[in-house]
Structures are given as C-alpha cells and as structure tokens.
Design an enzyme around this catalytic site. Structure first.
Site, PDB file in Angstrom:
ATOM      1  CG  ASN A 160     -45.455   4.521 -33.624  1.00 21.38           C
ATOM      2  OD1 ASN A 160     -46.313   4.002 -34.334  1.00 21.38           O
ATOM      3  ND2 ASN A 160     -44.346   5.039 -34.100  1.00 21.38           N
ATOM      4  CG  ASP A 169     -47.069   1.380 -45.927  1.00 27.41           C
ATOM      5  OD1 ASP A 169     -47.377   0.285 -46.434  1.00 27.41           O
ATOM      6  OD2 ASP A 169     -47.102   1.584 -44.700  1.00 27.41           O
ATOM      7  CD  GLU A 181     -43.123   6.100 -37.924  1.00 25.19           C
ATOM      8  OE1 GLU A 181     -43.970   5.850 -37.045  1.00 25.19           O
ATOM      9  OE2 GLU A 181     -42.178   5.341 -38.175  1.00 25.19           O
ATOM     10  CG  HIS A 233     -46.932   3.727 -37.660  1.00 25.76           C
ATOM     11  ND1 HIS A 233     -45.619   3.362 -37.445  1.00 25.76           N
ATOM     12  CD2 HIS A 233     -47.508   2.645 -38.216  1.00 25.76           C
ATOM     13  CE1 HIS A 233     -45.439   2.124 -37.864  1.00 25.76           C
ATOM     14  NE2 HIS A 233     -46.578   1.670 -38.335  1.00 25.76           N
TER      15      HIS A 233
HETATM   16  C1  GLP Z   1     -45.990  -1.341 -40.530  1.00 24.73           C
HETATM   17  C2  GLP Z   1     -46.878  -0.863 -41.684  1.00 24.73           C
HETATM   18  C3  GLP Z   1     -48.264  -0.507 -41.205  1.00 24.73           C
HETATM   19  C4  GLP Z   1     -48.786  -1.587 -40.288  1.00 24.73           C
HETATM   20  C5  GLP Z   1     -47.940  -1.682 -39.050  1.00 24.73           C
HETATM   21  C6  GLP Z   1     -48.398  -2.719 -38.045  1.00 24.73           C
HETATM   22  O1  GLP Z   1     -45.170  -0.368 -40.010  1.00 24.73           O
HETATM   23  N1  GLP Z   1     -46.329   0.210 -42.390  1.00 24.73           N
HETATM   24  O2  GLP Z   1     -49.110  -0.296 -42.322  1.00 24.73           O
HETATM   25  O3  GLP Z   1     -50.124  -1.311 -39.936  1.00 24.73           O
HETATM   26  O4  GLP Z   1     -46.605  -1.988 -39.451  1.00 24.73           O
HETATM   27  O5  GLP Z   1     -47.978  -3.974 -38.429  1.00 24.73           O
HETATM   28  P1  GLP Z   1     -48.428  -5.337 -37.753  1.00 24.73           P
HETATM   29  O6  GLP Z   1     -49.778  -5.629 -38.316  1.00 24.73           O
HETATM   30  O7  GLP Z   1     -47.401  -6.320 -38.198  1.00 24.73           O
HETATM   31  O8  GLP Z   1     -48.445  -5.123 -36.289  1.00 24.73           O
END
Ligand code: GLP
Length: 241
Positions: free
Chosen positions: A136, A67, A143, A138
C-alpha cells in the site's frame, strides 16, 4: 530519484549488499538504518557471506531499525528484534551496544519515541537508510493517511498491513494492531536512502512512488523530496514504471 532496474531478486540483493560494503569501507563507523520483511533477506545473507570471507568489518557499525511491533518483546519470534538477530546480527561482528531497535514493550511510549529520535541524533544521524515498501506504499509502518507524524511514533496498523503481515504469524488474530515506527521526517533526515522492491505485488506502489504526486496516501512518494534516493527494483516491481 535514481532508479536502478535489475533482472531479479538475486541481483537486487547483490547490488544492495555492494552499496553497504562500499559505505562501510569508506566510513567504518557508518550509521545504517535497517528494514525487516522478506525483501532485505537476500541482502543480509549476502552481507553475511562477505563478512565470512573477511570483506566487511561491522565492529564499528551502528544500526537503527525502522520499526517494531507494539506489544512484542525481543524474545517473541515475530518481533523485528528477534528477526534482526536471527537473520543478520548473530552472524556478523556487530556489537550489541551498537544495535538500536524501538522497544515494543516499553511502558512509556512517548518517552521511548523521544529517546529513539535523540539517540539517532546523538550518533550523528543515519548515513545510509535502507527501506522496503508495503503493497500500500507504506514505509516502515508509516501507513497511508491524510496526515502523517513526522517523528518516531506509535501507529495503528491498517487492515491491509495486518492482512499482508499475517503471512508471518500462525493466525491473523496474532498480528499486533499497533507498532512503533520512525516517522517520515526521521527517515528523510538520512543522508542517503535506498529503497528495495521486488515482485509484481509491489508494482502499483512503486509506480506511484516514482511517478505519482507527492502525497501522504502514498507515504513512499515523499521520498521524491529527498536529494539522495536510489530505488533498486527488479523487473516485476518495475512493471508499471
Ligand atoms: C512491513 C515492514 C516494512 C516492510 C514491509 C514490506 O510492514 N514494516 O518495513 O518494508 O513490511 O515487507 P516485505 O519486504 O516482506 O514485502
């Protein structure tokens, strides 16, 4: 689903890096799907270490990122493009032409999304897709919602995600409200999927991902339908499993 419970973040990162190394030694031109966020940082650091020791050759590896924030250019320090080059790609021998990340400043979103999908196909599909998970549930930027787009698309970020991701920005107002993300269908087409989760904040989402009903309000629960998914969780993230 195959669940690997590890003691801590260090062990999670070592295991994940080991899977990448083994995959690349089996197939030099492996197509990797890569995430951003805090979780994969340890894996990237370990992979850089192994590259420096001459243990991994990334010269034929192809990567697709999950993304990108909509509206952020590759030079923007909070863009995922910038993150990937700073934390990983600049430190290994990957070829620039083998790195693919959605274009956050595209003038034609529809075209960019279609192009991204077709590129993945053209390169033979993703062999090994790594994922993090949002608090959440995702995945990428898919989402929680009553219905999900299957393919790469533009998405409105939820308030929860804007708040969670504001830790990387100076001000919550600076967090983009939209992003381009692979869809759950794009992700589910990967031959193998590895989800990484560390820390207590991920515990509820991990429990629903593994033991909950498959539903789009927890996008990660869709992974139950894939035939080769491994979840690597540390003790804290596995608390409710
Ligand atoms: C973001 C990214 C996700 C990622 C998530 C968790 O929103 N788009 O791909 O998995 O955050 O991030 P973290 O690893 O910092 O908890």
């Amino acid at each position: 689903m195959n669940i690997i419970k590890v003691k801590n973040y260090k062990e999670l990162s070592m295991q994940a890096a080991g899977i990448v190394a083994a995959q690349i030694s089996r197939k030099k031109n492996t197509v990797l799907g890569l995430p951003t966020g805090q979780t994969p940082l340890g894996m990237y650091q370990e992979l850089i270490k192994r590259f420096r020791k001459g243990e991994i050759d990334f010269s034929q590896v192809i990567t697709f990122n999950l993304d990108e924030y909509y509206g952020l250019s590759p030079e923007h320090p909070q863009s995922y493009n910038y993150y990937m080059w700073q934390t990983f790609f600049n430190n290994i021998n990957i070829k620039k032409e083998n790195v693919f990340i959605p274009d956050g400043v595209t003038k034609d979103v529809q075209k960019e999304c279609r192009y991204y999908e077709s590129l993945i196909e053209k390169k033979g599909g993703i062999d090994l897709q790594f994922l993090g998970i949002g608090d959440n549930g995702h995945i990428g930027f898919n989402e929680p919602a009553i219905a999900l787009n299957s393919k790469t698309h533009l998405v409105n970020l939820s308030q929860a995600t804007i708040e969670a991701n504001s830790r990387f920005f100076n001000d919550i107002e600076d967090v983009p409200r939209k992003a381009l993300t692979m869809g759950m269908g794009t992700i589910m087409k990967a031959k193998q999927i590895i989800l990484l989760a560390s820390g207590m904040k991920k515990a509820p989402a991990i429990a629903k991902t593994i033991n909950g009903k498959v539903n789009t309000e927890v996008p990660a629960s869709l992974l139950q339908l894939h035939r080769d998914v491994t979840i690597i969780v540390d003790k804290d993230a596995a608390r409710d499993v």
